[in-house]
Scaffold this active site. Structure first.
Site, PDB file in Angstrom:
ATOM      1  N   GLY A   1     -30.367  18.611  -1.239  1.00 36.12           N
ATOM      2  CA  GLY A   1     -30.098  17.516  -0.192  1.00 36.12           C
ATOM      3  C   GLY A   1     -29.617  18.093   1.339  1.00 36.12           C
ATOM      4  O   GLY A   1     -29.485  19.268   1.291  1.00 36.12           O
TER       5      GLY A   1
ATOM      6  N   GLY B   1     -30.658  18.769  -5.356  1.00 37.51           N
ATOM      7  CA  GLY B   1     -31.323  17.297  -5.225  1.00 37.51           C
ATOM      8  C   GLY B   1     -32.899  17.727  -5.805  1.00 37.51           C
ATOM      9  O   GLY B   1     -33.638  16.534  -6.108  1.00 37.51           O
TER      10      GLY B   1
ATOM     11  N   GLU C   1     -24.186  24.078  -6.768  1.00 42.87           N
ATOM     12  CA  GLU C   1     -23.009  23.120  -5.978  1.00 42.87           C
ATOM     13  C   GLU C   1     -21.623  24.024  -5.966  1.00 42.87           C
ATOM     14  O   GLU C   1     -20.966  23.791  -5.003  1.00 42.87           O
ATOM     15  CB  GLU C   1     -23.007  21.979  -6.775  1.00 42.87           C
TER      16      GLU C   1
ATOM     17  N   ASP D   1     -24.951  17.549  -9.541  1.00 46.17           N
ATOM     18  CA  ASP D   1     -25.098  16.168  -9.739  1.00 46.17           C
ATOM     19  C   ASP D   1     -26.616  15.704 -10.008  1.00 46.17           C
ATOM     20  O   ASP D   1     -27.313  16.664 -10.646  1.00 46.17           O
ATOM     21  CB  ASP D   1     -24.588  15.466  -8.419  1.00 46.17           C
TER      22      ASP D   1
END
Length: 382
Positions: free
Chosen positions: A66, A145, A168, A176
């Site tokens: 992301g 992402g 992350e 996530d």
């Protein structure tokens, strides 16, 4: 006029999605996620689209994750607002810690990043249940992402250039985009190793860990795309797929499974340090360099995702954790150290595993009330 950040093309039976930010290794933005979601919804009932294909522009990778610079800006503002609530001026009055946590949670969910994550996770779940073949070409770098866009696909292709991971915890965040679901269902404890150390997976590792399905040499990708226009996905890929490369993680399953099966991060580190192999010692050092609270939250998330009923359940939990992360010191500090200032010297708080309390971890899993993600598997698939 600049080119669109996502190229959408429909022809010869294919719905082709090309992430088009090559200078940023196709890092995903909210606007890009919405374009992809709209295209997939339109193609679901379009008889002219037999197969969907996801690729990335440029030579560096499918998607590096992301847009974390934008996330950093939101997180800084939310953390500052929370600190003001926890330490108000006399004129402002005291909100109390509970009030500050509640207010920061609402602010995080309603922030641009919170809204981005909501739509992104909806997209991840939709990909996971897409009724048509969805071929993700995971060439080059595929992180965070990018895994959300590809790891839940029906057909996942890696190449000799693939580098897949969930990095992350290195920025004070928690896996996530359905990453906890994929990691927790990897063979043995490979996923726990990857999630807690940010270890990168090559093509062989990704296939062994359940993040990919097929190995196709990168030089064959243009021919594969041509074949997909003329054949069903299974038939086209079978023409070019080769035996998966050897996975180093599978070769090291003995110490990985023995060390990472522990119930606490502290015991995992203890086992890694006492194993005696250089690879285990390096894993311990890698883990200890990451955000202490993030690795503890990640371990709890992985254990919960292992027994989750479905991807949607895991995403709902991830959304709670992500929203909580947006109001934390470590996410701001981690992005600052790794991406903004690039000093690679984050000052985590709490600073050590021993300093992280159960309450610190519990705070990441607090229900969001009206702001819950609320995904549910389709009734006919439950």
């Amino acid at each position: 006029m600049s080119e669109p950040e996502v190229l959408i093309d429909k022809r010869d039976g294919l719905g082709l999605i090309t992430l088009n930010r090559p200078k940023a290794i196709n890092a995903l933005t909210h606007a890009m996620a919405l374009v992809i979601l709209d295209a997939l919804r339109a193609w679901e009932h379009d008889d002219e689209v037999r197969t969907v294909v996801l690729t990335g522009a440029g030579e560096r990778g499918l998607c590096a994750g992301g847009d974390i610079v934008a996330i950093h800006n939101d997180a800084k503002n939310i953390v500052a607002a929370r600190q003001n609530l926890e330490n108000p001026t006399p004129a402002a009055g005291a909100a109390g810690v509970g009030g500050a946590e509640g207010a920061s949670g609402v602010a995080a969910a309603e922030s641009a990043t919170g809204k981005f994550w909501r739509d992104e996770y909806i997209l991840n779940a939709y990909i996971g249940r897409y009724p048509k073949p969805y071929v993700a070409v995971m060439d080059g770098i595929v992180m965070g992402g990018g895994v959300g866009l590809s790891g839940h696909a029906s057909h996942r292709v890696v190449t000799e250039r693939s580098m897949v991971g969930m990095p992350e915890v290195g920025i004070g965040f928690i896996p996530d985009v359905g990453g906890t679901y994929l990691l927790s269902h990897a063979a043995g404890e490979i996923g726990t190793h990857v999630g807690l150390t940010t270890a990168r997976m090559n093509a062989g590792d990704a296939i062994a860990a359940g993040f990919a399905d097929y190995f196709v040499p990168s030089e064959q990708l243009p021919a594969l795309l041509d074949a997909l226009r003329e054949n069903p996905a299974d038939v086209a890929i079978a023409k070019f797929a080769q035996p998966a490369p050897v996975s180093e993680f599978v070769a090291q399953r003995d110490w990985i499974d023995a060390c990472y099966s522990a119930d606490t991060v502290e015991e995992i580190v203890n086992r890694l340090r006492n194993d005696g192999r250089a690879e285990a010692a390096k894993a311990a050092a890698d883990l200890l360099a990451k955000s202490p609270v993030a690795v503890k939250v990640t371990l709890r998330s992985l254990r919960a995702a292992r027994t989750a009923a479905d991807l949607e359940t895991a995403l709902n939990s991830e959304y709670r954790v992500s929203i909580a992360s947006l109001a934390t010191h470590d996410l701001v500090e981690g992005i600052r150290a790794q991406v903004i200032d690039k000093d690679r010297n984050p000052q985590w708080s709490p600073a050590t595993l021993a300093d992280v309390t159960d309450a610190d971890v519990d705070a990441y899993f607090v229900p969001l009330g009206a702001h819950e993600l609320g995904l549910a598997a389709p009734k006919d698939e439950q």
